[in-house]
Every structure is written in C-alpha cells, then in structure tokens.
Motif scaffolding. Structure first.
Motif, PDB file in Angstrom:
ATOM      1  N   LYS A   1       1.023  -1.248   0.274  1.00  0.00           N
ATOM      2  CA  LYS A   1      -0.076   0.306   0.243  1.00  0.00           C
ATOM      3  C   LYS A   1       1.064   1.454  -0.139  1.00  0.00           C
ATOM      4  O   LYS A   1       0.900   1.931  -0.476  1.00  0.00           O
ATOM      5  N   GLU A   2       1.624   1.125   0.973  1.00  0.00           N
ATOM      6  CA  GLU A   2       2.635   2.039   0.801  1.00  0.00           C
ATOM      7  C   GLU A   2       3.679   2.830  -0.806  1.00  0.00           C
ATOM      8  O   GLU A   2       3.368   3.897  -1.041  1.00  0.00           O
TER       9      GLU A   2
ATOM     10  N   ASN B   1       0.990   4.288  -2.875  1.00  0.00           N
ATOM     11  CA  ASN B   1       0.077   5.407  -2.498  1.00  0.00           C
ATOM     12  C   ASN B   1       1.875   6.472  -3.439  1.00  0.00           C
ATOM     13  O   ASN B   1       1.969   7.739  -3.700  1.00  0.00           O
TER      14      ASN B   1
END
Length: 287
Positions: free
Chosen positions: A209-210, A213
């Motif tokens: 997810k990071e 992003n």
C-alpha cells in the motif's frame, strides 16, 4: 616284606583316644544340625521404605543434574533442539511451537518475534536473549535506522517500473526487500498488474500500500510473447508462472490437439491454475 598287620595294631590307650575323637565328631555334627546360627536380629526393609528411599534418591539425582552449570555459547534460536530448549529452561510446549513454526519454512529474526512464536515469559526471554545470534544480514539490517519518509514528495505518482531500489528505500522499505522488488520485476519483464507486488517475497500488505501511494504503472511493459505452437519445451519452462509440471501438461495437450487455436484453450487443461491465466497469457499466444 613289610608286615601290614602292624599298622592296625593299637593298644588300649590308643583305642580310647580314637573312640573319644569319634565321639567329639558326632557331637559337633549334632550341634550343627540342631542349633540355628542365623542372626535373629537381621535388618528387614519394607516395600514402603524402599519406595520412599528410591524417590528420595531420584529427587537428589535430579537436583544434582539441575545444579550443574551448562556452558551455552551464542546460537541461532531458529535451530533450538529439544535438549537445548530444556537446558535454556523452555517448556516442551514452547519448544514444540518453535519447531512447528520452523516446519513452515519461516524464521524468527528478533527477540520479540521469538517470544511471539514460542510464548516464553519475559523473565526467561531476558535471561536467554543475550545468547541469540542471528545471521549477519539480519544484524546489519537492524543496525541501520529506518529511513525517514520524504516529506516533500511530489503529489503525482511516479512510474513503478522505473523505480530503483533506492526509491523504495526512501519511502520506508528495507534495503534488502527493496533490492528484491527490483530483482523480481526484472524476472517477470516488468509489472503488468499492480497486485504483482504481492508476489514479492518479504513484502507485506502494508508495504504494498505504501509503494502504491507513491508509484503506479503508467506504461505497461512490452513483453515479447512466444507462439505456443512453435515454442520448445525449454522455452516455455523458462517463462514466469510456469513450472515443470504445467509445461508437461501444456505440451501433452498440444500433442493431443495437434495445434492450439487460441491461448484460451489452455484453460481446458486439467488442473490448470486459472488464477494465473491472465499472467501466463502475457508471455504466450497461439497462431
């Protein structure tokens, strides 16, 4: 010639002496026969006393064993045996938890993770953790401080397929895993789907997810496809997502139908991994 008779001639005094000697012998035999010389005050031990003595002896022996000081050198906690675990003071249940965890092919890489897997108490962990010795790459990774995330990152996401290991490291991914992302990306000829990040060993959901992003797939990689009807066994086996068993099944099916008309036909193969079809189709076509 010697007179033998002379040996058996005794006077009265001699005969009385022989008779008296025979009498003494008979009396002694009667005494030994009728008199009990056994010790009436012999020491007798009951079964209860014997069992109590054995228990006390066992407890003293165990106490003596536990009082021995074992010299334990630094060790990798991933390879604790039943005997070493006993020496360290771990319970059988705690040792079994570690052995079961290791059977899955995983490793503990920190004191905290060791306690989470085994469930040992804080006091025991404090006692044995100074002896833990992890591999060099784990120790180096712990020594490096976690990089600070860039505060002024551009709002626009960057190209995932062009990001370097250093780029991933800057957003909080460990150096070791960052290098692994780039290596895996090269092995599959570039990320075509964003969820291919989940296939990188050591990259958890939060890491993925990071990364997403800050990065995205702006341009799909151009992958040179193989014609399934012309490709050799070795060429198909070298493709990502296809192992030896699947390659055999593909070629068995191709020999059966003579020629594959559409790549979609692969779905008809028995036990074909349908969840990987969209990925396998990136590398093969039928003509």
């Amino acid at each position: 010639m010697i007179n033998i008779k002379s040996y058996f001639n005794y006077n009265k005094r001699q005969r009385n002496g022989i008779l008296f000697l025979l009498l003494i012998i008979v009396l002694l035999q009667l005494v030994f026969f009728f008199v009990d010389f056994s010790n009436k005050n012999s020491f007798e031990v009951s079964n209860t006393q014997l069992i109590a003595f054995e228990k006390e002896f066992d407890s003293l022996q165990k106490l003596n064993f536990l009082s021995k000081k074992f010299e334990i050198k630094p060790f990798n906690p991933n390879y604790i045996t039943d005997y070493k675990g006993y020496q360290l003071g771990m319970s059988t249940k705690e040792i079994d938890k570690l052995l079961l965890f290791r059977k899955t092919g995983k490793y503990v890489n920190s004191k905290k993770e060791f306690q989470k897997v085994t469930g040992v108490s804080d006091s025991l962990l404090l006692k044995i953790s100074p002896l833990f010795k992890f591999p060099n790459w784990v120790s180096k990774q712990k020594k490096k401080s976690k990089p600070k995330k860039l505060i002024n990152l551009p709002l626009e996401k960057r190209e995932l397929n062009k990001a370097t290991a250093q780029d991933f490291f800057k957003i909080g991914i460990s150096e070791y895993v960052s290098a692994r992302i780039v290596k895996y990306r090269n092995s599959i000829k570039g990320f075509y789907f964003e969820d291919q990040l989940n296939e990188v060993y050591g990259l958890n959901d939060d890491n993925c997810k990071e990364i997403l992003n800050h990065f995205e797939i702006k341009q799909k990689p151009i992958i040179q496809k193989l014609n399934i009807n012309e490709a050799t066994f070795k060429e198909v086996l070298a493709l990502p997502y296809i192992d030896y068993e699947l390659t055999k099944k593909i070629f068995t099916y191709k020999n059966k139908v003579a020629e594959i008309q559409s790549i979609e036909e692969l779905k008809k193969i028995d036990t074909f991994p349908l969840e990987k079809f969209n990925r396998i189709a990136l590398y093969l076509f039928a003509k």
